[in-house]
Design a protein around this motif. Structure first.
Motif, mmCIF file in Angstrom:
data_model
loop_
_atom_site.group_PDB
_atom_site.id
_atom_site.type_symbol
_atom_site.label_atom_id
_atom_site.label_comp_id
_atom_site.label_asym_id
_atom_site.label_seq_id
_atom_site.Cartn_x
_atom_site.Cartn_y
_atom_site.Cartn_z
ATOM 1 N N VAL A 145 0.851 -1.190 0.000
ATOM 2 C CA VAL A 145 0.000 0.000 0.000
ATOM 3 C C VAL A 145 0.888 1.241 0.000
ATOM 4 O O VAL A 145 1.738 1.404 0.882
ATOM 5 N N LYS A 201 -4.946 3.450 6.759
ATOM 6 C CA LYS A 201 -3.993 4.526 7.034
ATOM 7 C C LYS A 201 -3.776 4.718 8.540
ATOM 8 O O LYS A 201 -2.662 4.960 9.000
ATOM 9 N N LEU A 239 -10.061 2.788 3.422
ATOM 10 C CA LEU A 239 -8.738 3.375 3.189
ATOM 11 C C LEU A 239 -8.255 4.121 4.432
ATOM 12 O O LEU A 239 -7.069 4.060 4.794
ATOM 13 N N GLU A 242 1.097 5.642 -0.751
ATOM 14 C CA GLU A 242 0.428 6.934 -0.914
ATOM 15 C C GLU A 242 1.355 7.831 -1.724
ATOM 16 O O GLU A 242 2.567 7.858 -1.506
#
Length: 331
Positions: A50, A178, A174, A52
């Protein structure tokens, strides 16, 4: 599809998501003469990765690179940036809409170009899923089987080429990924469970959208359901500044979610969200023509969380942005 426009809930969730500190690590920052590209790894495991991404450039910029062979299928969630994000893979142009997500695989040794517009902050979250994991999910889906067959031949493929809207439920997952502060085994188990929930939600959403637009979905609607659907229509018409989900409307009016989607479309010729969007755009056109409101004022008047959300919705419905309408006197 494209019936769902960004609402207050998603706007708040996106602000919350990118407002978090770097509790999961330190971002890598790459700079050049015109801007910066930042990446933060939120999770890394055997089956999932994952990441960002954020980027901003002072001038129009084209990022160019060649892909390595990958064992991952990519889920890309576009959370901020221009209304349409464009790239090129081996000369083939791709377009990705803001507040939408896409599932695709890019074969190794592909020449990729990503086009960034100047002075726009791009933000997206990517979840990389091991190809072997997708095989387990594809057993009961013909669409997934076709997708996997292409990938097994090391061919680039896209599962939903037009993209799917990001729903508040998806954004919530999501955020949970996070914000996860667990460690070790517990963190692995939690993150994997949330990604699996996200995948199931995406596939269920896609399936329901297909069913709602399929001619075979027409079914008998009882008199009681017709009255409820009329109430939903009146509620939508009287509450243009409010944004809501199918689940919320279903609970409010006591009607099955599937019947709400298919019945509304059968009775009124279009889906609930598209109908609401058309009404908002009709009001927007009136204000653009007859009022001295700025684009920002019109956006807030219609209940949008930001001018960019309004502009995306306007362009999805009308084909061009509100500023272009005014500038070119298309009214």
């Amino acid at each position: 599809m494209g019936e769902i426009v960004p609402d207050h809930a998603i706007a708040r969730q996106i602000l919350d998501f990118f407002g978090e500190d770097h509790r999961n690590g330190v971002p890598e920052i790459f700079t050049n003469d015109v801007g910066t590209f930042e990446t933060l790894t939120l999770y890394k495991g055997d089956e999932f990765l994952v990441k960002e991404y954020k980027s901003t450039y002072d001038e129009d910029y084209t990022m160019k690179f060649c892909t390595d062979e990958s064992k991952y299928i990519e889920l890309a969630f576009f959370l901020d940036g221009s209304e349409v994000i464009r790239d090129s893979v081996n000369g083939r142009i791709g377009e990705y809409k803001l507040f939408h997500h896409y599932i695709y695989f890019t074969q190794g040794n592909s020449d990729v170009e990503i086009y960034f517009q100047k002075e726009i902050c791009y933000k997206n979250l990517d979840i990389y899923v091991a190809k072997d994991y997708f095989h387990q999910l594809a057993e009961n889906s013909d669409a997934l089987k076709d997708f996997i067959r292409k990938i097994d031949r090391e061919k680039s493929a896209s599962l939903f080429p037009e993209g799917l809207p990001i729903t508040p439920q998806m954004m919530s997952i999501l955020l949970e990924i996070k914000k996860c502060t667990l460690e070790g085994f517990y963190r692995d188990y939690y993150i994997k469970s949330r990604i699996l929930s996200l995948l199931l939600l995406i596939f269920e959403f896609a399936k329901s959208e297909e069913e709602a637009t399929s001619p075979k979905s027409k079914t008998s609607i009882s008199t009681t359901e017709i009255h409820k659907l009329m109430e939903v229509k009146e509620f939508v018409e009287g509450n243009l500044k409010s944004f809501y989900t199918i689940e919320q409307l279903s609970l409010k009016f006591g009607i099955n979610e599937f019947k709400l989607k298919t019945g509304f479309k059968e009775l009124f010729g279009e889906g609930v969200f598209h109908y609401a969007s058309k009404l908002r755009m009709k009001e927007a056109l009136y204000l653009l023509k007859n009022a001295d409101f700025s684009i920002k004022e019109i956006a807030y008047h219609l209940g949008y969380a930001s001018p960019s959300s309004f502009s995306v919705a306007f362009k999805n419905e009308m084909g061009v942005g509100p500023s272009y309408y005014r500038k070119k006197n298309l009214l």
